[in-house]
Design a protein around this motif. Structure first.
Motif, PDB file in Angstrom:
ATOM      1  N   VAL A 270       0.834  -1.205   0.000  1.00  0.00           N
ATOM      2  CA  VAL A 270       0.000   0.000   0.000  1.00  0.00           C
ATOM      3  C   VAL A 270       0.869   1.257   0.000  1.00  0.00           C
ATOM      4  O   VAL A 270       0.593   2.222  -0.724  1.00  0.00           O
ATOM      5  CB  VAL A 270      -0.951  -0.006   1.214  1.00  0.00           C
ATOM      6  CG1 VAL A 270      -1.618   1.358   1.390  1.00  0.00           C
ATOM      7  CG2 VAL A 270      -2.019  -1.086   1.042  1.00  0.00           C
ATOM      8  N   ALA A 271       1.932   1.259   0.799  1.00  0.00           N
ATOM      9  CA  ALA A 271       2.821   2.418   0.838  1.00  0.00           C
ATOM     10  C   ALA A 271       3.448   2.665  -0.535  1.00  0.00           C
ATOM     11  O   ALA A 271       3.593   3.819  -0.968  1.00  0.00           O
ATOM     12  CB  ALA A 271       3.908   2.214   1.883  1.00  0.00           C
ATOM     13  N   ASP A 272       3.810   1.583  -1.243  1.00  0.00           N
ATOM     14  CA  ASP A 272       4.434   1.732  -2.557  1.00  0.00           C
ATOM     15  C   ASP A 272       3.448   2.236  -3.599  1.00  0.00           C
ATOM     16  O   ASP A 272       3.779   3.107  -4.411  1.00  0.00           O
ATOM     17  CB  ASP A 272       5.041   0.404  -3.013  1.00  0.00           C
ATOM     18  CG  ASP A 272       6.356   0.103  -2.312  1.00  0.00           C
ATOM     19  OD1 ASP A 272       6.911   1.018  -1.679  1.00  0.00           O
ATOM     20  OD2 ASP A 272       6.828  -1.046  -2.383  1.00  0.00           O
ATOM     21  N   ILE A 273       2.223   1.702  -3.606  1.00  0.00           N
ATOM     22  CA  ILE A 273       1.280   2.097  -4.656  1.00  0.00           C
ATOM     23  C   ILE A 273       0.727   3.502  -4.405  1.00  0.00           C
ATOM     24  O   ILE A 273       0.161   4.107  -5.318  1.00  0.00           O
ATOM     25  CB  ILE A 273       0.123   1.092  -4.828  1.00  0.00           C
ATOM     26  CG1 ILE A 273      -0.719   0.975  -3.556  1.00  0.00           C
ATOM     27  CG2 ILE A 273       0.647  -0.256  -5.285  1.00  0.00           C
ATOM     28  CD1 ILE A 273      -1.914   0.040  -3.722  1.00  0.00           C
ATOM     29  N   GLU A 274       0.888   4.014  -3.198  1.00  0.00           N
ATOM     30  CA  GLU A 274       0.497   5.409  -2.963  1.00  0.00           C
ATOM     31  C   GLU A 274       1.442   6.377  -3.675  1.00  0.00           C
ATOM     32  O   GLU A 274       1.102   7.543  -3.877  1.00  0.00           O
ATOM     33  CB  GLU A 274       0.473   5.706  -1.458  1.00  0.00           C
ATOM     34  CG  GLU A 274      -0.739   5.111  -0.752  1.00  0.00           C
ATOM     35  CD  GLU A 274      -0.735   5.373   0.733  1.00  0.00           C
ATOM     36  OE1 GLU A 274       0.315   5.833   1.256  1.00  0.00           O
ATOM     37  OE2 GLU A 274      -1.769   5.114   1.378  1.00  0.00           O
ATOM     38  N   ARG A 275       2.617   5.876  -4.053  1.00  0.00           N
ATOM     39  CA  ARG A 275       3.572   6.721  -4.772  1.00  0.00           C
ATOM     40  C   ARG A 275       3.420   6.599  -6.290  1.00  0.00           C
ATOM     41  O   ARG A 275       4.117   7.275  -7.041  1.00  0.00           O
ATOM     42  CB  ARG A 275       4.999   6.356  -4.360  1.00  0.00           C
ATOM     43  CG  ARG A 275       5.304   6.715  -2.910  1.00  0.00           C
ATOM     44  CD  ARG A 275       6.774   6.577  -2.604  1.00  0.00           C
ATOM     45  NE  ARG A 275       7.180   5.177  -2.510  1.00  0.00           N
ATOM     46  CZ  ARG A 275       7.184   4.494  -1.363  1.00  0.00           C
ATOM     47  NH1 ARG A 275       6.800   5.069  -0.241  1.00  0.00           N
ATOM     48  NH2 ARG A 275       7.570   3.223  -1.339  1.00  0.00           N
ATOM     49  N   GLY A 276       2.525   5.719  -6.751  1.00  0.00           N
ATOM     50  CA  GLY A 276       2.312   5.572  -8.186  1.00  0.00           C
ATOM     51  C   GLY A 276       1.279   4.505  -8.464  1.00  0.00           C
ATOM     52  O   GLY A 276       1.263   3.468  -7.814  1.00  0.00           O
TER      53      GLY A 276
ATOM     54  N   SER B 158       2.074  -1.492 -13.728  1.00  0.00           N
ATOM     55  CA  SER B 158       3.499  -1.621 -13.486  1.00  0.00           C
ATOM     56  C   SER B 158       3.848  -1.304 -12.034  1.00  0.00           C
ATOM     57  O   SER B 158       4.668  -1.997 -11.414  1.00  0.00           O
ATOM     58  CB  SER B 158       4.275  -0.696 -14.430  1.00  0.00           C
ATOM     59  OG  SER B 158       5.664  -0.824 -14.230  1.00  0.00           O
ATOM     60  N   SER B 159       3.215  -0.275 -11.478  1.00  0.00           N
ATOM     61  CA  SER B 159       3.494   0.108 -10.093  1.00  0.00           C
ATOM     62  C   SER B 159       3.025  -0.955  -9.110  1.00  0.00           C
ATOM     63  O   SER B 159       3.685  -1.214  -8.096  1.00  0.00           O
ATOM     64  CB  SER B 159       2.812   1.446  -9.771  1.00  0.00           C
ATOM     65  OG  SER B 159       3.441   2.496 -10.464  1.00  0.00           O
ATOM     66  N   VAL B 160       1.876  -1.570  -9.380  1.00  0.00           N
ATOM     67  CA  VAL B 160       1.368  -2.616  -8.485  1.00  0.00           C
ATOM     68  C   VAL B 160       2.286  -3.837  -8.520  1.00  0.00           C
ATOM     69  O   VAL B 160       2.616  -4.413  -7.480  1.00  0.00           O
ATOM     70  CB  VAL B 160      -0.076  -2.999  -8.863  1.00  0.00           C
ATOM     71  CG1 VAL B 160      -0.542  -4.215  -8.057  1.00  0.00           C
ATOM     72  CG2 VAL B 160      -1.020  -1.823  -8.615  1.00  0.00           C
TER      73      VAL B 160
ATOM     74  N   THR C 165      -4.810   4.585 -14.839  1.00  0.00           N
ATOM     75  CA  THR C 165      -3.765   4.883 -15.814  1.00  0.00           C
ATOM     76  C   THR C 165      -2.639   5.592 -15.084  1.00  0.00           C
ATOM     77  O   THR C 165      -2.796   6.696 -14.603  1.00  0.00           O
ATOM     78  CB  THR C 165      -4.294   5.770 -16.944  1.00  0.00           C
ATOM     79  OG1 THR C 165      -5.379   5.089 -17.585  1.00  0.00           O
ATOM     80  CG2 THR C 165      -3.205   6.055 -17.963  1.00  0.00           C
ATOM     81  N   GLY C 166      -1.519   4.921 -14.980  1.00  0.00           N
ATOM     82  CA  GLY C 166      -0.393   5.492 -14.258  1.00  0.00           C
ATOM     83  C   GLY C 166       0.899   4.982 -14.830  1.00  0.00           C
ATOM     84  O   GLY C 166       1.044   4.829 -16.044  1.00  0.00           O
ATOM     85  N   ASP C 167       1.827   4.676 -13.949  1.00  0.00           N
ATOM     86  CA  ASP C 167       3.142   4.187 -14.352  1.00  0.00           C
ATOM     87  C   ASP C 167       2.997   2.879 -15.125  1.00  0.00           C
ATOM     88  O   ASP C 167       2.607   1.866 -14.587  1.00  0.00           O
ATOM     89  CB  ASP C 167       3.984   3.961 -13.089  1.00  0.00           C
ATOM     90  CG  ASP C 167       5.369   3.425 -13.419  1.00  0.00           C
ATOM     91  OD1 ASP C 167       5.792   3.566 -14.578  1.00  0.00           O
ATOM     92  OD2 ASP C 167       6.008   2.879 -12.508  1.00  0.00           O
TER      93      ASP C 167
END
Length: 221
Positions: free
Chosen positions: A80-86, A90-92, A145-147
């Motif tokens: 959760v902390a990581d996906i809050e940054r993107g 790919s980010s997940v 739609t993101g990284d």
């Protein structure tokens, strides 16, 4: 007793025998799963007798529930902390790989639990439905739609998240076991990068401009 164990947070362990038992149980459960692990083996790894283990946990099941819940929370808290940054697929994928690579022992316990049908994980999630929230947040993030773009149409986001989480746990715990197949050691960073590319783009050539360039194949026997 078992239900209350599942509800309470992982114990805060003081340095000493309880901490050694906790770490020994993680190793024992990762190598043998719940059914194969023995309290005698845990105590032996911790350098104590079984009586001391039972002073801290009333049963092997209670200890396992504490360990499993702690791993589940630890990995998904990092996701959760990581996906809050993107956001985006790919980010997940990157978030799950990072979290599982940081705790390969925990990842292996999750894999063994799932291969056994997930009886204890199901018990924990049934008693604490809020522990499903990180999965829902990841499912929402993977459709954005993101990284690296959003999830491919036609793929259920929860199925995608569960598949990514399971594969990330399996591949993180398998890193050391793969060394026999390579003439030179693949570093954790390179292993993570290649698995990320495979999970995001599959085995076909990466579309132009999407992700990193395809890595050169590692030398194999």
């Amino acid at each position: 007793m078992d239900a209350s164990v599942a509800r309470r947070p992982a114990p805060t362990l003081r340095p000493g025998i309880a901490e050694r038992l906790w770490e020994a149980s993680r190793v024992e459960f990762s190598l043998r799963g719940y059914h194969g692990a023995r309290v005698q083996g845990i105590a032996r790894r911790a350098g104590c007798n079984v009586a001391l283990l039972y002073r801290h946990w009333s049963s092997k099941k209670g200890l396992y529930l504490d360990v499993l819940r702690s791993i589940w929370l630890g990995i998904l808290r990092e996701v959760v902390a990581d996906i809050e940054r993107g956001t985006g697929a790919s980010s997940v994928v990157r978030a799950y790989l990072e979290a599982n690579m940081r705790d390969p022992c925990g990842a292996q316990i999750i894999i063994r639990e799932v291969l056994d049908g997930g009886p204890f994980l199901s018990q924990i999630l049934a008693s604490e439905p809020a522990l499903m929230d990180p999965i829902r947040r990841a499912a929402t993030a993977i459709t954005a739609t993101g990284d690296g773009g959003a999830l491919r149409p036609g793929i259920d986001p929860t199925v995608a998240v569960l598949a990514i989480g399971g594969l990330a746990a399996l591949l993180a715990s398998a890193h050391e076991a793969t060394r026999v197949f390579f003439e030179t050691v693949i570093s954790p960073d390179e292993w993570r990068r290649q698995i990320h590319e495979l999970l995001v783009h599959g085995v076909l050539p990466c579309p132009e401009g999407a992700g990193d360039a395809a890595p050169a194949p590692a030398p194999a026997h």
